[in-house]
Design a protein around this motif. Structure first.
Motif: not given
Length: 168
Positions: A10-26, A137-149
């Motif tokens: 149980l001590a070995v399996i639970l952390p592995l299950c928790a690790f694989t269940a985690h997902k990043y949202y972006f 926990e969603q994160k949205n990255v935005v890159h803005l480019n106006t040519g000079s900025t």
């Protein structure tokens, strides 16, 4: 003895299950101002499974975000969702999005949008709340480019707006 083996297992399996269940949202958005065509060209990449889940929650359980689904219908859902969750303001005025379409990549959907008729660009703001109502926990990255900025923003549920003011 059996109880100890069980606890060890149980001590070995639970952390592995928790690790694989985690997902990043972006998502990642690139917005480039084209002075020649006086338009803001926007490309947004969203994981297809996340987009499908939000569409199934909001609109219809049968929606599939893949090539097997009616692509015209899917474009309608994408356009409708972006109109609600992706707000572009230019020089203090909210602008209409011109949804151009999408293409499928391996893990994500690439959406193409344009905001036209931008004269004398002084400021641009993008409020991006894509997927945040379903995934806090969603994160949205935005890159803005106006040519000079060029500037990049990390948007979260608490801070969902990227603002770029140009000094002229």
């Amino acid at each position: 003895m059996k109880f100890r083996k069980f606890l060890l297992l149980l001590a070995v399996i639970l952390p592995l299950c928790a690790f694989t269940a985690h997902k990043y949202y972006f998502s990642v958005t690139q917005a480039d101002y084209d002075a020649k065509s006086q338009s803001l060209k926007i490309v947004t990449r969203v994981f297809y499974d996340d987009l499908q889940k939000v569409f199934q929650e909001r609109y219809d359980k049968s929606i599939r975000v893949d090539a097997s689904y009616d692509q015209e219908k899917l474009d309608g859902y994408i356009s409708r969702y972006f109109d609600q969750k992706f707000i572009v303001t230019v020089n203090g005025e909210q602008r209409d999005l011109n949804y151009l379409g999408h293409k499928d990549e391996i893990d994500y959907v690439v959406c193409f949008i344009e905001v036209e008729h931008i004269e004398n660009l002084k400021s641009v703001s993008i409020e991006n709340t894509l997927l945040m109502d379903l995934f806090p926990e969603q994160k949205n990255v935005v890159h803005l480019n106006t040519g000079s900025t060029k500037k990049s923003f990390l948007l979260t549920r608490e801070n969902d707006k990227a603002v770029l003011k140009l000094s002229k």
